[in-house]
Design a protein around this motif. Sequence first.
Motif, PDB file in Angstrom:
ATOM      1  N   PHE A 138       0.845  -1.185   0.000  1.00 39.12           N
ATOM      2  CA  PHE A 138       0.000   0.000   0.000  1.00 39.12           C
ATOM      3  C   PHE A 138       0.884   1.240   0.000  1.00 39.12           C
ATOM      4  O   PHE A 138       1.821   1.352   0.798  1.00 39.12           O
ATOM      5  CB  PHE A 138      -0.901   0.023   1.230  1.00 39.12           C
ATOM      6  N   ILE A 139       0.602   2.153  -0.930  1.00 41.96           N
ATOM      7  CA  ILE A 139       1.349   3.404  -1.012  1.00 41.96           C
ATOM      8  C   ILE A 139       0.457   4.519  -0.491  1.00 41.96           C
ATOM      9  O   ILE A 139      -0.597   4.804  -1.073  1.00 41.96           O
ATOM     10  CB  ILE A 139       1.782   3.696  -2.468  1.00 41.96           C
ATOM     11  N   LYS A 140       0.859   5.111   0.617  1.00 41.91           N
ATOM     12  CA  LYS A 140       0.068   6.202   1.156  1.00 41.91           C
ATOM     13  C   LYS A 140       0.222   7.424   0.258  1.00 41.91           C
ATOM     14  O   LYS A 140       1.171   7.525  -0.529  1.00 41.91           O
ATOM     15  CB  LYS A 140       0.506   6.536   2.575  1.00 41.91           C
ATOM     16  N   GLY A 141      -0.722   8.353   0.379  1.00 39.21           N
ATOM     17  CA  GLY A 141      -0.574   9.588  -0.373  1.00 39.21           C
ATOM     18  C   GLY A 141      -1.798   9.968  -1.169  1.00 39.21           C
ATOM     19  O   GLY A 141      -2.928   9.572  -0.861  1.00 39.21           O
ATOM     20  N   ARG A 142      -1.585  10.703  -2.234  1.00 42.43           N
ATOM     21  CA  ARG A 142      -2.640  11.340  -3.007  1.00 42.43           C
ATOM     22  C   ARG A 142      -2.859  10.621  -4.330  1.00 42.43           C
ATOM     23  O   ARG A 142      -1.927  10.066  -4.910  1.00 42.43           O
ATOM     24  CB  ARG A 142      -2.287  12.821  -3.231  1.00 42.43           C
ATOM     25  N   GLU A 143      -4.121  10.643  -4.793  1.00 44.44           N
ATOM     26  CA  GLU A 143      -4.508  10.016  -6.063  1.00 44.44           C
ATOM     27  C   GLU A 143      -4.379  11.049  -7.179  1.00 44.44           C
ATOM     28  O   GLU A 143      -5.017  12.106  -7.128  1.00 44.44           O
ATOM     29  CB  GLU A 143      -5.958   9.532  -6.000  1.00 44.44           C
ATOM     30  N   LEU A 144      -3.576  10.730  -8.191  1.00 48.81           N
ATOM     31  CA  LEU A 144      -3.389  11.617  -9.335  1.00 48.81           C
ATOM     32  C   LEU A 144      -3.619  10.837 -10.625  1.00 48.81           C
ATOM     33  O   LEU A 144      -3.465   9.610 -10.660  1.00 48.81           O
ATOM     34  CB  LEU A 144      -1.968  12.202  -9.341  1.00 48.81           C
ATOM     35  N   ARG A 196      -5.032   6.754 -20.114  1.00 49.57           N
ATOM     36  CA  ARG A 196      -5.001   7.507 -18.851  1.00 49.57           C
ATOM     37  C   ARG A 196      -4.140   6.735 -17.865  1.00 49.57           C
ATOM     38  O   ARG A 196      -4.364   5.537 -17.641  1.00 49.57           O
ATOM     39  CB  ARG A 196      -6.405   7.682 -18.278  1.00 49.57           C
ATOM     40  N   THR A 197      -3.148   7.405 -17.307  1.00 48.03           N
ATOM     41  CA  THR A 197      -2.245   6.774 -16.357  1.00 48.03           C
ATOM     42  C   THR A 197      -2.544   7.291 -14.957  1.00 48.03           C
ATOM     43  O   THR A 197      -2.628   8.500 -14.740  1.00 48.03           O
ATOM     44  CB  THR A 197      -0.778   7.038 -16.744  1.00 48.03           C
ATOM     45  N   ASP A 198      -2.697   6.354 -14.020  1.00 47.91           N
ATOM     46  CA  ASP A 198      -3.073   6.671 -12.651  1.00 47.91           C
ATOM     47  C   ASP A 198      -1.875   6.516 -11.719  1.00 47.91           C
ATOM     48  O   ASP A 198      -1.043   5.614 -11.906  1.00 47.91           O
ATOM     49  CB  ASP A 198      -4.204   5.757 -12.168  1.00 47.91           C
ATOM     50  N   TYR A 199      -1.833   7.368 -10.694  1.00 45.32           N
ATOM     51  CA  TYR A 199      -0.695   7.411  -9.772  1.00 45.32           C
ATOM     52  C   TYR A 199      -1.146   7.437  -8.317  1.00 45.32           C
ATOM     53  O   TYR A 199      -2.261   7.864  -8.004  1.00 45.32           O
ATOM     54  CB  TYR A 199       0.134   8.689  -9.983  1.00 45.32           C
ATOM     55  N   ARG A 200      -0.223   7.024  -7.436  1.00 44.84           N
ATOM     56  CA  ARG A 200      -0.256   7.392  -6.028  1.00 44.84           C
ATOM     57  C   ARG A 200       1.002   8.210  -5.768  1.00 44.84           C
ATOM     58  O   ARG A 200       2.085   7.856  -6.244  1.00 44.84           O
ATOM     59  CB  ARG A 200      -0.271   6.165  -5.117  1.00 44.84           C
ATOM     60  N   GLY A 203       8.586  13.595  -2.196  1.00 46.66           N
ATOM     61  CA  GLY A 203       8.800  14.381  -3.406  1.00 46.66           C
ATOM     62  C   GLY A 203       8.656  13.542  -4.663  1.00 46.66           C
ATOM     63  O   GLY A 203       7.760  12.696  -4.758  1.00 46.66           O
ATOM     64  N   GLU A 204       9.550  13.735  -5.625  1.00 51.78           N
ATOM     65  CA  GLU A 204       9.478  12.995  -6.886  1.00 51.78           C
ATOM     66  C   GLU A 204       9.628  11.488  -6.664  1.00 51.78           C
ATOM     67  O   GLU A 204       9.048  10.681  -7.395  1.00 51.78           O
ATOM     68  CB  GLU A 204      10.567  13.484  -7.853  1.00 51.78           C
ATOM     69  N   ASP A 205      10.392  11.087  -5.638  1.00 52.02           N
ATOM     70  CA  ASP A 205      10.602   9.665  -5.377  1.00 52.02           C
ATOM     71  C   ASP A 205       9.349   8.984  -4.839  1.00 52.02           C
ATOM     72  O   ASP A 205       9.286   7.755  -4.778  1.00 52.02           O
ATOM     73  CB  ASP A 205      11.744   9.472  -4.377  1.00 52.02           C
ATOM     74  N   GLY A 206       8.344   9.782  -4.447  1.00 51.45           N
ATOM     75  CA  GLY A 206       7.113   9.214  -3.916  1.00 51.45           C
ATOM     76  C   GLY A 206       6.031   9.010  -4.950  1.00 51.45           C
ATOM     77  O   GLY A 206       4.901   8.645  -4.602  1.00 51.45           O
ATOM     78  N   LEU A 207       6.341   9.231  -6.240  1.00 51.42           N
ATOM     79  CA  LEU A 207       5.355   9.080  -7.310  1.00 51.42           C
ATOM     80  C   LEU A 207       5.458   7.688  -7.920  1.00 51.42           C
ATOM     81  O   LEU A 207       6.518   7.279  -8.395  1.00 51.42           O
ATOM     82  CB  LEU A 207       5.583  10.144  -8.391  1.00 51.42           C
TER      83      LEU A 207
END
Length: 329
Positions: free
Chosen positions: A180-186, A257-261, A267-271
């Motif tokens: 599980f990767i915590k964070g924001r949905e982009l 469409r590409t989805d991210y956490r 920072g950039e390493d968390g994408l």
Amino acid sequence: MSVAPTHVAVLMGGWANEREVSLMSGNGVADALEMKGYRVTPIDMCRDVAARIAETKPDVVFNALHGVPGEDGSVQGMLDLMGIPYTHSGLATSVIAIDKQLTKQALVPHGIPMPGGRIVASDELYERDPLPRPYVLKPVNEGSSVGVAIITEDSNVGNPIARDAEGPWQEFAELLAEPFIKGRELTTAVIDGVDGPRALGVTELIIETGFYDYEHKYTEGRTQHVCPAQIPPNVAALCEEYAIKAHNILGCHGTSRTDYRWDEEQGEDGLFVLETNTQPGMTPLSLVPEQAKHVGIDYAELVHMIVQEALRVHSPAKTDVQSQEAAHG
């Protein structure tokens, strides 16, 4: 002498989990194409769909299906054999992109970060956790976050998971387990044009509770879309870079469409890329039309661009086949 309008068969519906969403997409597409002056024939996907398409004799098929068999290469292979142009990605791309494990194998060697993990038999989950909690379980070959479950220490499924606990392990024989990767949905949409693929921006998805699952995607009011996402410019640029790179590596056409956490603490390493969707939704709540509108492309024009790209992609191949037939005739 007037030229007959391009005839588009809009393929929608089907029997997958995402049937209702596909019908919404397909009906919206059909209405938009008629506005643009196309001749349109809607077709609800059925077992004799090849015969129905042959009877319809379209110039091009707009593939508005989601999930199996419209997104996994089955319909693409059928249309290839019939020699009929169609929108969105082709057979090989569809086979790879709908399979989350194959997608990792295609993208990660090219420097696109994705979560680790492994495929597990659902029966194994009743004996032990495949990864330290929290972790994510998802079907290997489904779209729209169908059947996704997040397993935490507080999950009401038991530890290990109980056989009678509700979850995707009751529906699918195998599942992909990921940390599980915590964070924001982009998410970032890409559209093809005469000058090549173009990223349309980055949207953040703010969910009231839980995560961006099927219900949140297609229930109005359950998710807030922030477009453009309020994120650092370098992270937004990286989202667009990864989306175009994934689009090209996988061989996508039309739109993707590409989805991210994104864990902003890193920072950039968390994408991390979660998946690339080759048949993005075209409903009123869908993200591709929303991002297109933000950059000045209205819904009807977006649909028109997708059809024209399909005709461009398939015309050279069709010409080559015709030339070979003439040479051997």
